[in-house]
Design a protein around this motif. Structure first.
Motif, short mmCIF file in Angstrom:
data_model
loop_
_atom_site.label_atom_id
_atom_site.label_comp_id
_atom_site.label_asym_id
_atom_site.label_seq_id
_atom_site.Cartn_x
_atom_site.Cartn_y
_atom_site.Cartn_z
N LYS A 80 -4.78 15.43 61.59
CA LYS A 80 -4.50 15.74 60.15
C LYS A 80 -4.94 14.56 59.51
O LYS A 80 -5.53 14.26 58.44
CB LYS A 80 -4.08 16.68 60.00
CG LYS A 80 -4.14 17.03 58.61
CD LYS A 80 -3.21 18.53 57.89
CE LYS A 80 -3.35 18.79 56.91
NZ LYS A 80 -2.85 18.27 55.60
N GLU A 84 -6.37 11.97 56.35
CA GLU A 84 -5.50 11.63 55.10
C GLU A 84 -5.52 10.44 55.29
O GLU A 84 -5.07 10.04 53.74
CB GLU A 84 -5.10 13.16 55.33
CG GLU A 84 -5.81 14.46 55.05
CD GLU A 84 -4.37 15.22 54.89
OE1 GLU A 84 -2.90 14.60 55.02
OE2 GLU A 84 -4.62 16.29 55.35
N PHE A 180 -9.20 17.58 59.69
CA PHE A 180 -9.21 18.49 60.50
C PHE A 180 -8.19 19.25 60.07
O PHE A 180 -6.82 19.01 59.16
CB PHE A 180 -8.06 18.09 61.65
CG PHE A 180 -8.56 18.43 62.84
CD1 PHE A 180 -9.00 18.81 63.81
CD2 PHE A 180 -6.89 18.88 63.35
CE1 PHE A 180 -8.38 19.58 64.64
CE2 PHE A 180 -6.50 19.22 64.09
CZ PHE A 180 -7.61 20.01 65.09
N PHE A 181 -8.17 20.43 60.37
CA PHE A 181 -7.52 21.67 59.63
C PHE A 181 -7.03 22.48 60.98
O PHE A 181 -7.22 22.49 62.83
CB PHE A 181 -7.81 22.96 59.10
CG PHE A 181 -8.82 22.66 57.76
CD1 PHE A 181 -8.35 21.77 57.04
CD2 PHE A 181 -10.19 22.93 58.06
CE1 PHE A 181 -8.96 22.34 55.65
CE2 PHE A 181 -10.48 22.77 57.04
CZ PHE A 181 -10.20 22.11 55.51
N PRO A 182 -5.26 21.83 61.15
CA PRO A 182 -4.08 22.53 62.54
C PRO A 182 -4.40 23.23 62.60
O PRO A 182 -3.89 24.60 62.02
CB PRO A 182 -3.04 21.46 62.56
CG PRO A 182 -3.24 20.31 61.24
CD PRO A 182 -4.74 21.08 60.59
#
Length: 341
Positions: A80, A84, A180-182
């Motif tokens: 993630k 960012e 990405f979303f964990p």
């Protein structure tokens, strides 16, 4: 900074034998100013440095926030944060020189931050070579590319050394940037009634708040080829409601193993990662025939079927757990930049 046809970076001579062709080409990638100061031509191809100049305060805040806790973060969270990062290294997918496609390039890069200097950093040599571009930059990334000439542009012998092919245009296509979303959810393949190789799970989308239901069905475990006795199960799954366009569920199908053997001290261990090679939903090659536009597979719940694998295990009865790492999505579209010289 090794990629080069004939350079000795340690002695401060970046491109001996290479013909410098001035570039000073500026462009914006993912909102970050980028620069190629020059292109160096060799008989075999070209070598050049690509600089990115991020926002100083954003990079400093990111570094000070996450650097102290980097070793405590899970792979999903690190993935993630990679999406960012205020100064990601560009990832080219395709090069064209003078309108002809090039292949088999390589690269190496580093990130310079004046408040966190690294040992053996080549920043001083870069500043000596590109001083007017870097003298006022407190932070930047540099990525050096070695790109072979297409066959039609290659020259041999003395003529190639004295007069390498001149560059009239250079095209670079950069990969899309991933977000990405964990989720980090373990899913044992055992239904509520004790049914083997099946599971049902609900999870909430980290951004939209929508609750999605996931149905999984696994095949009997199979032994992976190789000396290591590892077992894995292929799994098909359906998701309701479907994720947003461009989003993909990502499963982690890898394990870390340690092995002591000849040549190692008694308390030393060799660590390795064993996983399944393929796309985010599973091995593309195995299921390509099923997932065609004209005949998309449909599961028991009437939804599109996707595929993944369980984590490898040493015993077949243990190869019954999936690990849902998170949701990948396209944060920035791929971009092509074209320079004329």
């Amino acid at each position: 900074m090794k990629p080069a046809y004939s350079s000795d970076f340690a002695k401060g001579s970046l491109f001996p034998g290479g013909r410098r062709q001035k570039a000073a080409r500026n462009f914006i990638l993912w909102g970050i100013p980028c620069l190629i100061p020059a292109v160096y031509r060799f008989p075999e191809g070209i070598v050049f440095d690509l600089f990115s100049f991020p926002a100083v305060e954003k990079l400093r805040d990111f570094y000070e926030t996450y650097s102290p806790i980097e070793d405590t973060l899970s792979p999903a969270v690190l993935r993630k944060l990679e999406g960012e990062h205020p100064c990601p290294l560009p990832s080219p997918r395709k090069f064209s020189i003078n309108g002809l496609p090039a292949s088999e390039w390589d690269s190496q890069g580093f990130l310079h931050m004046s408040w966190a200097p690294e040992k053996n950093s080549p920043v001083r040599l870069l500043q000596k070579r590109y001083g007017k571009f870097l003298q006022d930059a407190p932070c930047f990334s540099c990525q050096r590319f070695r790109v072979p000439f297409p066959q039609a542009l290659q020259k041999t012998g003395l003529r190639g050394k004295l007069f390498p092919s001149r560059i009239s245009s250079l095209s670079i296509t950069f990969d899309a940037r991933e977000g990405f979303f964990p989720l980090e959810l373990e899913i044992p393949l055992e239904g509520p009634s004790g049914t083997k190789n099946r599971a049902e799970l609900s999870f909430q989308h980290p951004e939209t708040g929508v609750v999605h239901t996931l149905w999984l069905q696994g095949a009997p475990p199979e032994k992976l080829p190789g000396e290591e006795a590892l077992w894995v199960s292929s799994v098909q799954y359906e998701t309701s409601p479907p994720l947003r366009e461009g989003e993909t569920l990502c499963f982690d199908s890898s394990i870390s193993i340690s092995r002591k053997g000849e040549g190692f001290s008694p308390d030393a261990a060799e660590h390795a990662s064993i996983g399944i090679i393929g796309g985010a939903d599973g091995p593309t090659a195995l299921f390509h025939a099923l997932e065609t536009e004209s005949s998309a597979p449909v599961g028991p719940h009437g939804l599109p079927v996707h595929y993944t694998f369980t984590r490898p295990a040493r015993r077949p009865e243990d190869a019954d757990c999936c690990f849902l790492s998170g949701i990948a999505f396209q944060k920035e579209a791929e971009k092509t930049v074209i320079f004329s010289f």
